[in-house]
Write a protein that holds these residues in place. Structure first.
Motif, PDB file in Angstrom:
ATOM      1  N   ALA B  51       0.842  -1.202   0.000  1.00  0.00           N
ATOM      2  CA  ALA B  51       0.000   0.000   0.000  1.00  0.00           C
ATOM      3  C   ALA B  51       0.872   1.245   0.000  1.00  0.00           C
ATOM      4  CB  ALA B  51      -0.915   0.002   1.216  1.00  0.00           C
ATOM      5  N   ASP B  52       0.509   2.205  -0.831  1.00  0.00           N
ATOM      6  CA  ASP B  52       1.265   3.450  -0.844  1.00  0.00           C
ATOM      7  C   ASP B  52       0.866   4.298   0.365  1.00  0.00           C
ATOM      8  OD1 ASP B  52       3.010   5.401  -2.458  1.00  0.00           O
ATOM      9  OD2 ASP B  52       1.216   6.584  -1.989  1.00  0.00           O
ATOM     10  N   PRO B  53       1.842   4.844   1.092  1.00  0.00           N
ATOM     11  CA  PRO B  53       1.500   5.624   2.296  1.00  0.00           C
ATOM     12  C   PRO B  53       0.583   6.805   2.005  1.00  0.00           C
ATOM     13  CG  PRO B  53       3.855   5.151   2.210  1.00  0.00           C
ATOM     14  CD  PRO B  53       3.288   4.721   0.892  1.00  0.00           C
ATOM     15  N   ASP B  54       0.687   7.356   0.801  1.00  0.00           N
ATOM     16  CA  ASP B  54      -0.147   8.512   0.452  1.00  0.00           C
ATOM     17  C   ASP B  54      -1.341   8.127  -0.416  1.00  0.00           C
ATOM     18  OD1 ASP B  54       1.598  10.346   1.773  1.00  0.00           O
ATOM     19  OD2 ASP B  54       2.989  10.156   0.087  1.00  0.00           O
ATOM     20  N   ILE B  90      -1.808  14.208 -11.746  1.00  0.00           N
ATOM     21  CA  ILE B  90      -1.893  12.840 -11.238  1.00  0.00           C
ATOM     22  C   ILE B  90      -0.565  12.488 -10.577  1.00  0.00           C
ATOM     23  CG2 ILE B  90      -2.218  10.411 -11.854  1.00  0.00           C
ATOM     24  CD1 ILE B  90      -3.709  11.515 -14.385  1.00  0.00           C
ATOM     25  N   GLU B  91      -0.590  12.323  -9.278  1.00  0.00           N
ATOM     26  CA  GLU B  91       0.625  11.985  -8.544  1.00  0.00           C
ATOM     27  C   GLU B  91       0.740  10.475  -8.425  1.00  0.00           C
ATOM     28  OE1 GLU B  91       2.722  14.286  -7.935  1.00  0.00           O
ATOM     29  OE2 GLU B  91       1.373  15.944  -8.444  1.00  0.00           O
ATOM     30  N   VAL B 162       1.166  -1.345 -12.976  1.00  0.00           N
ATOM     31  CA  VAL B 162       0.439  -0.186 -12.468  1.00  0.00           C
ATOM     32  C   VAL B 162      -0.495  -0.685 -11.363  1.00  0.00           C
ATOM     33  CG1 VAL B 162      -1.062   1.759 -13.027  1.00  0.00           C
ATOM     34  CG2 VAL B 162       0.529   0.867 -14.756  1.00  0.00           C
ATOM     35  N   MET B 163      -0.255  -0.196 -10.157  1.00  0.00           N
ATOM     36  CA  MET B 163      -1.003  -0.662  -8.993  1.00  0.00           C
ATOM     37  C   MET B 163      -1.765   0.517  -8.389  1.00  0.00           C
ATOM     38  SD  MET B 163       0.381  -3.670  -9.306  1.00  0.00           S
ATOM     39  CE  MET B 163      -0.225  -4.611  -7.900  1.00  0.00           C
ATOM     40  N   ASP B 164      -2.878   0.221  -7.741  1.00  0.00           N
ATOM     41  CA  ASP B 164      -3.607   1.307  -7.094  1.00  0.00           C
ATOM     42  C   ASP B 164      -2.984   1.609  -5.731  1.00  0.00           C
ATOM     43  OD1 ASP B 164      -4.606  -0.516  -5.205  1.00  0.00           O
ATOM     44  OD2 ASP B 164      -6.503  -0.781  -6.266  1.00  0.00           O
TER      45      ASP B 164
END
Lengths: 148, 192
Positions: B51-54, B90-91, B162-164
């Motif tokens: 999971a991305d922290p942001d 889009i970051e 490409v991951m969410d």
């Protein structure tokens, strides 16, 4: 109509269908050199002329593709007998070969992806492009000097 | 050998005949998902999960910082994509998971990446943990040879995943696509 096509590609992805079973005969190609055009035209970067470079590119991680006679390129996602995504050195033994493949076709982001479940026939390298082009590119075969 | 590989890979971006790849038909599901839960260590020394922290979209590649083949193409593309997507509002977070933890350590990976792919975050871990993550993404890694400098040279998968923000799989990008086309594809998922 031409204006509509890019819009189709830019539309939000729709994942509504499963893949379809297909049988495709085509040549296993080096997709980098085929699509970049940097090593020559599409007729020169296939077949025997480009075999050595195709080996280098495959070993370097470039995904392989299957070029059908109608010009359609199928990006090979998995190859018969391999449980990882195709690329690297797993497809060296069939580089530039014309094969008959049985598998599943998936479409994503406007690209064709093929999971080759079985290579039903391997016709070896039958596209003798070296007769017209020699080795493409020539430097794919390094100068070999006997060690002293 | 490395010269030949580099000559093939360091040419111009793949754009010339890209249009022939396009298949204007509805998307279909891939046969399996890619990804899953993992915990690795980023090059700042922090634990990093799927999971991305942001909560940002993530671009994920498997490679190594001393790779002179496909990584020298894919990693700068990811750096460029991150910049171009940011310009469109889009970051995304670009990540590279090493296939060579002996060389790519917490101390060495960041500076090495900064030289040719600014903005990327490197992830490393134990051989066991990294092998498990490769399995999650169906990525191979094969030691080809050790060059005269003593550097191990690997073949490895080359798709950009490409991951969410939660680490769920969205799509993958073959490295033969142009940066512009990859940006368009990622943008479509960000909008979706």
């Amino acid at each position: 109509m031409r204006a509509l096509i890019p819009l189709l590609f830019l539309a939000a992805p729709v994942h509504a269908a499963d893949g379809e079973r297909v049988q495709i005969t085509g040549e296993v190609i080096d997709t980098w050199c085929y699509f970049s055009g940097v090593m020559g035209g599409p007729d020169a970067v296939v077949g025997s002329a480009h075999h050595t470079c195709a080996l280098w590119c495959s070993a370097g991680g470039i995904p392989v593709g299957l070029l059908a006679p109608d010009g359609t390129v199928y990006m090979v996602l998995k190859m018969d007998g391999d449980d990882t995504t195709a690329g690297g050195d797993t497809s060296l033994h069939i580089a530039s070969h014309t094969i008959e493949a049985d598998g599943m076709l998936y479409r994503r982001d406007g690209l064709n992806y093929l999971v080759v479940e079985e290579i039903t026939a391997d016709r070896d390298i039958v596209n003798a492009t070296h007769e017209d082009f020699g080795v493409i590119p020539g430097f794919a075969i390094p100068n070999s000097e006997a060690p002293e | 050998m490395r010269t030949a590989i580099l000559a093939c890979l360091l040419a111009l971006p793949a754009i010339a005949q890209q249009a022939t790849l396009e298949a204007p038909l509805p998307d279909t599901l891939f046969p399996s998902n890619f990804g899953g839960d993992y915990v690795l260590t980023d090059h700042y020394g922090n634990a990093r999960t799927q999971a991305d922290p942001d909560g940002r979209l993530q671009l994920l590649f498997f490679g190594y910082a001393t790779c002179e083949a496909i990584c020298t193409v894919a990693l700068p593309i990811m750096s460029d994509m991150t910049r171009d997507l940011s310009a469109r509002g889009i970051e995304v977070t670009p990540l590279v998971i090493t296939v060579d933890p002996e060389t790519d350590t917490v101390e060495t990976m960041g500076p090495a990446l900064e030289t040719f792919a600014p903005g990327l975050t490197g992830l490393t871990g134990s051989q066991t943990d990294l092998a498990r993550v490769r399995d999650l993404f169906h990525v191979e890694r094969t030691l080809l040879f050790t060059d005269p400098r003593g550097v191990d040279v690997y073949a490895h998968g080359s798709h950009i995943f490409v991951m969410d923000g939660d680490g769920g799989f969205l799509t993958l990008l073959p490295p033969i696509l142009s940066t512009d086309r990859m940006v368009e594809i990622v943008e479509s998922y960000a909008a979706g």
